[in-house]
Design a protein around this motif. Structure first.
Motif, PDB file in Angstrom:
ATOM      1  N   MET A   1       0.848  -1.173   0.000  1.00 34.99           N
ATOM      2  CA  MET A   1       0.000   0.000   0.000  1.00 34.99           C
ATOM      3  C   MET A   1       0.891   1.234   0.000  1.00 34.99           C
ATOM      4  N   GLU A   2       0.582   2.146  -0.881  1.00 34.84           N
ATOM      5  CA  GLU A   2       1.386   3.355  -1.020  1.00 34.84           C
ATOM      6  C   GLU A   2       0.535   4.580  -0.699  1.00 34.84           C
ATOM      7  N   PHE A   3       1.191   5.612  -0.173  1.00 34.55           N
ATOM      8  CA  PHE A   3       0.465   6.826   0.174  1.00 34.55           C
ATOM      9  C   PHE A   3      -0.199   7.448  -1.053  1.00 34.55           C
ATOM     10  N   ILE A  36      -6.090   2.669  -7.928  1.00 33.65           N
ATOM     11  CA  ILE A  36      -7.220   2.060  -7.233  1.00 33.65           C
ATOM     12  C   ILE A  36      -7.246   0.555  -7.464  1.00 33.65           C
ATOM     13  N   LYS A  37      -6.969   0.128  -8.672  1.00 33.84           N
ATOM     14  CA  LYS A  37      -6.937  -1.309  -8.965  1.00 33.84           C
ATOM     15  C   LYS A  37      -5.902  -2.012  -8.083  1.00 33.84           C
ATOM     16  N   ASN A  38      -4.690  -1.425  -7.980  1.00 35.69           N
ATOM     17  CA  ASN A  38      -3.637  -2.024  -7.162  1.00 35.69           C
ATOM     18  C   ASN A  38      -4.016  -2.021  -5.678  1.00 35.69           C
ATOM     19  N   LEU A  39      -4.633  -0.941  -5.228  1.00 35.67           N
ATOM     20  CA  LEU A  39      -5.068  -0.868  -3.833  1.00 35.67           C
ATOM     21  C   LEU A  39      -6.146  -1.907  -3.551  1.00 35.67           C
ATOM     22  N   GLU A  40      -7.098  -2.045  -4.472  1.00 37.89           N
ATOM     23  CA  GLU A  40      -8.161  -3.048  -4.298  1.00 37.89           C
ATOM     24  C   GLU A  40      -7.584  -4.459  -4.295  1.00 37.89           C
ATOM     25  N   GLU A  41      -6.620  -4.725  -5.153  1.00 34.39           N
ATOM     26  CA  GLU A  41      -5.995  -6.054  -5.181  1.00 34.39           C
ATOM     27  C   GLU A  41      -5.271  -6.347  -3.875  1.00 34.39           C
ATOM     28  N   GLU A  42      -4.572  -5.360  -3.356  1.00 40.74           N
ATOM     29  CA  GLU A  42      -3.842  -5.563  -2.106  1.00 40.74           C
ATOM     30  C   GLU A  42      -4.788  -5.766  -0.928  1.00 40.74           C
ATOM     31  N   LEU A  43      -5.862  -4.998  -0.898  1.00 39.22           N
ATOM     32  CA  LEU A  43      -6.832  -5.109   0.204  1.00 39.22           C
ATOM     33  C   LEU A  43      -7.806  -6.264   0.008  1.00 39.22           C
TER      34      LEU A  43
END
Length: 119
Positions: A1-3, A36-43
């Motif tokens: 997760m990145e700021f 958002i796609k990367n954040l959703e994948e991580e979460l």
């Protein structure tokens, strides 16, 4: 997760959509989508319900939002830890003091700031 992903997430909410967030953050819309796609994948959860050009937060997105706000508040506070004064300084002083006193004060200031840069 990145700021930057969290900043993007919050910006989408504040500005009402991916395109508006892209304009505000000066990113391409595809970059916003990737964040958002990367954040959703991580979460492992979707954050937005996408209905055409309209987006709303999912239940998970609603729960996440207060934590993102807290993290970003702390992030911005850390960025502001610098002890150095910032901004514009305006000095109102009489001409006689300007001629007699200010050059000496500026010279002392210059020595102090140069010295601190090399410590």
């Amino acid at each position: 997760m990145e700021f930057r992903q969290l900043i993007t997430f919050k910006s989408i909410i504040e500005h009402g959509g991916f395109k508006e967030a892209a304009d505000q953050l000066d990113y391409a819309q595809s970059t916003i989508t990737t964040h958002i796609k990367n954040l959703e994948e991580e979460l492992e959860h979707e954050l937005f319900n996408r209905l055409g050009n309209h987006v709303t937060l999912t239940n998970y997105g609603e729960k996440l939002l207060p934590y993102v706000k807290q993290l970003l508040q702390i992030y911005y506070q850390i960025e502001d830890l610098d002890d150095e004064p910032k901004g514009r300084l305006t000095i109102g002083i009489s001409e006689s003091l300007m001629i007699c006193r200010i050059p000496e004060i500026l010279e002392m200031y210059k020595k102090i700031t140069l010295k601190s840069k090399f410590l």
